[in-house]
Design a protein around this motif. Sequence first.
Motif, PDB file in Angstrom:
ATOM      1  N   THR A 343      15.494  35.833  -7.409  1.00  0.00           N
ATOM      2  CA  THR A 343      15.445  36.358  -6.185  1.00  0.00           C
ATOM      3  C   THR A 343      15.513  37.923  -6.267  1.00  0.00           C
ATOM      4  N   MET A 344      16.425  38.469  -6.994  1.00  0.00           N
ATOM      5  CA  MET A 344      16.777  39.706  -7.308  1.00  0.00           C
ATOM      6  C   MET A 344      15.505  40.492  -7.973  1.00  0.00           C
ATOM      7  N   TRP A 345      14.903  39.702  -8.722  1.00  0.00           N
ATOM      8  CA  TRP A 345      13.744  40.346  -9.625  1.00  0.00           C
ATOM      9  C   TRP A 345      12.720  40.556  -8.481  1.00  0.00           C
ATOM     10  N   ARG A 351       8.867  43.434  -3.841  1.00  0.00           N
ATOM     11  CA  ARG A 351       9.703  43.693  -2.334  1.00  0.00           C
ATOM     12  C   ARG A 351       9.639  42.750  -1.508  1.00  0.00           C
ATOM     13  N   VAL A 352       9.963  41.541  -1.960  1.00  0.00           N
ATOM     14  CA  VAL A 352      10.043  40.186  -1.020  1.00  0.00           C
ATOM     15  C   VAL A 352      11.529  39.669  -1.063  1.00  0.00           C
ATOM     16  N   ALA A 353      11.950  39.370   0.021  1.00  0.00           N
ATOM     17  CA  ALA A 353      13.361  38.644   0.168  1.00  0.00           C
ATOM     18  C   ALA A 353      13.227  37.195   0.273  1.00  0.00           C
ATOM     19  N   THR A 354      13.626  36.281  -0.592  1.00  0.00           N
ATOM     20  CA  THR A 354      14.041  35.162  -0.732  1.00  0.00           C
ATOM     21  C   THR A 354      15.317  34.769  -0.778  1.00  0.00           C
ATOM     22  N   THR A 355      15.493  33.472  -0.583  1.00  0.00           N
ATOM     23  CA  THR A 355      16.985  32.947  -0.872  1.00  0.00           C
ATOM     24  C   THR A 355      17.091  32.169  -1.924  1.00  0.00           C
ATOM     25  N   PRO A 356      18.221  32.358  -2.968  1.00  0.00           N
ATOM     26  CA  PRO A 356      18.329  31.467  -3.963  1.00  0.00           C
ATOM     27  C   PRO A 356      18.476  30.196  -3.683  1.00  0.00           C
ATOM     28  N   GLY A 357      18.001  29.265  -4.338  1.00  0.00           N
ATOM     29  CA  GLY A 357      18.128  27.941  -3.978  1.00  0.00           C
ATOM     30  C   GLY A 357      19.630  27.445  -4.466  1.00  0.00           C
TER      31      GLY A 357
END
Length: 401
Positions: A343-345, A351-357
């Motif tokens: 996610t941080m990578w 430059r895309v934000a996701t949420t770690p599972g």
Amino acid sequence: MLRKVISRRIIAEREEELPLSTMGELIKIAEENKGIISLGPGEPDFNTPKHIINFACKKLREGYTHYSSPAGRHGLREAIAKKLRKNNKIDVSPDQVIVTAGSTEAILLALMCTTDPGEGVLLPDPGFLAYRPTVETLSGMPLCVPHYEDAGFQFEVEEARKAILPEKTNVLIINSPSNPTGVVYKKKTLEKIADFACEYDLLIISDEAYERLVYGGEKHVSIGSLNGMENRVLTLHTFSKTYAMPGFRVGYAAGPECLINAMKKLHLYTTVCAPTISQEAALAALKGPQGCVSKMVKEYDRRRKLITERLNDIPGISCIEPRGAFYAFPNISSFGMKSFDFTMWLLKNARVATTPGTEFGKLGEGYVRCSFATSYEKINTAMDRVEKATKVLNKRKKKTR
Ligand SMILES: Cc1ncc(COP(=O)(O)O)c(C=O)c1O
């Protein structure tokens, strides 16, 4: 006299032991960096439909600024009971309904009323991030029921059987359509869950926050509508997702009268009542035209198809088709990175934000949650960026083979 600053420990162990959520940090980074596309939101990107806003404004001017009863306004509870009968096939009276400050408050009240310290609560893993901390805050024991991708993230009774401590468990929480997997439990799965609950004499808390957000011919079935389940299920619904009104903070619970009465009693000591003006807005939502809901669902569906197709086209990523809610839950384990690191990578390199599972439980390791409650165009651009950025990771994989 100079008054000294407080030196004693003021934060209870109960709070200190709660795990820190990375969500807040990620949302902050996404907000502060304008170029980032966020696939993080757990709320609709649509504005609340105009007729709901107009009605709420009118009611505010008319003076609906007082407390309501802890149960909620009678007219709203009547409309809710009618809706439950018609749409969900759940037969309850208005007295079996409590209106709450979002379904988050209903989860808290329900668990406070049912779970003594040391008692077990079965909950899904991966599952909505509020369940576990709420159980832990009450000194209950979270008992995770693993949901595996191999089984389409469906509830597996055998897994629940392994997780349960029969002597100590009163409650089973289920959530369909699911946050974060987007999976909708099949009717036959719900029948098996119902049998399991009867076998162990459990109360089911059925969180149906995304009841109206189902796609591709999928049908949402409320477990409380199944034969013989009327007294064993507390059904939780919300206005936040269906009517795009999360900031109004209004949801409700319906179920056995003794439990609803206990929740009403406790409500007086938590928030007293759901905001009165929001209850009026909720009434407008239920009684008003429903075309706004179908329109939003149609648009979510368009985005759902796009994101599923695009994710599955990216080498190294696979994603089962979400059939409900507004989340895709792709498997990214082939990159050999922890969910959080990935996610941080992505944040840095795409430059895309996701949420770690892992925000949703241990079994979320190897996955990230991508919300499609954001525009079609942004999703498309986000997928272009992820595709481009992950080429580096795929090349690295080839080299290390
Ligand atoms: C599964 C699930 N349940 C409950 C909620 C809480 O919603 P609210 O408190 O806005 O009703 C959410 C919000 O994201 C959710 O995803």
